[in-house]
Design a protein around this motif. Sequence first.
Motif, PDB file in Angstrom:
ATOM      1  N   GLN A 120       2.877  -0.271   0.505  1.00  0.00           N
ATOM      2  CA  GLN A 120       3.053   1.171   0.710  1.00  0.00           C
ATOM      3  C   GLN A 120       2.774   1.933  -0.592  1.00  0.00           C
ATOM      4  O   GLN A 120       2.125   2.976  -0.586  1.00  0.00           O
ATOM      5  N   LEU A 121       3.282   1.401  -1.690  1.00  0.00           N
ATOM      6  CA  LEU A 121       3.009   2.021  -2.988  1.00  0.00           C
ATOM      7  C   LEU A 121       1.511   2.029  -3.273  1.00  0.00           C
ATOM      8  O   LEU A 121       0.949   3.060  -3.657  1.00  0.00           O
ATOM      9  N   HIS A 122       0.872   0.892  -3.084  1.00  0.00           N
ATOM     10  CA  HIS A 122      -0.559   0.759  -3.360  1.00  0.00           C
ATOM     11  C   HIS A 122      -1.368   1.725  -2.494  1.00  0.00           C
ATOM     12  O   HIS A 122      -2.312   2.364  -2.973  1.00  0.00           O
ATOM     13  N   LEU A 179      -0.020   4.256  -6.050  1.00  0.00           N
ATOM     14  CA  LEU A 179       1.060   4.090  -7.019  1.00  0.00           C
ATOM     15  C   LEU A 179       1.327   2.613  -7.270  1.00  0.00           C
ATOM     16  O   LEU A 179       0.993   1.763  -6.456  1.00  0.00           O
ATOM     17  N   LEU A 231       8.449   3.413  -8.710  1.00  0.00           N
ATOM     18  CA  LEU A 231       9.721   3.341  -7.987  1.00  0.00           C
ATOM     19  C   LEU A 231      10.849   3.919  -8.831  1.00  0.00           C
ATOM     20  O   LEU A 231      11.042   3.524  -9.976  1.00  0.00           O
ATOM     21  N   ALA A 284       9.608   6.715  -4.561  1.00  0.00           N
ATOM     22  CA  ALA A 284       8.730   6.612  -5.731  1.00  0.00           C
ATOM     23  C   ALA A 284       8.297   8.008  -6.141  1.00  0.00           C
ATOM     24  O   ALA A 284       8.252   8.925  -5.321  1.00  0.00           O
TER      25      ALA A 284
END
Length: 99
Positions: free
Chosen positions: A34-36, A40, A45, A96
């Motif tokens: 999800q970050l990628h 991010l 985070l 994040a």
Amino acid sequence: MLFISGQMSQTADGVVPDDFEAQAALVWRNVLAQLHAAGLGVYALVKVTTFLASREHAEANREARQHALGVHTPALTVIITGIFDERWLLEIEAIAAAP
């Protein structure tokens, strides 16, 4: 800011690993994906909340988190609670912030 809603230990095709370590690794892969997808990395985070089905998984949870986050230490909360699907041993939600 990116709000990552509850990531559970189930694959896209509905498979839930049997043991806690495999479930924790899967959940962290989901969080990091999800970050990628948002462009991010782990250092974005700022807050992680983990819901554990049992206190007996506390140490394995800590180890899985350290493996996923390395030296990064966002604000952390761990809650021992019933989880929606009894096969899931943990669920993680996160916040994040882009630098």
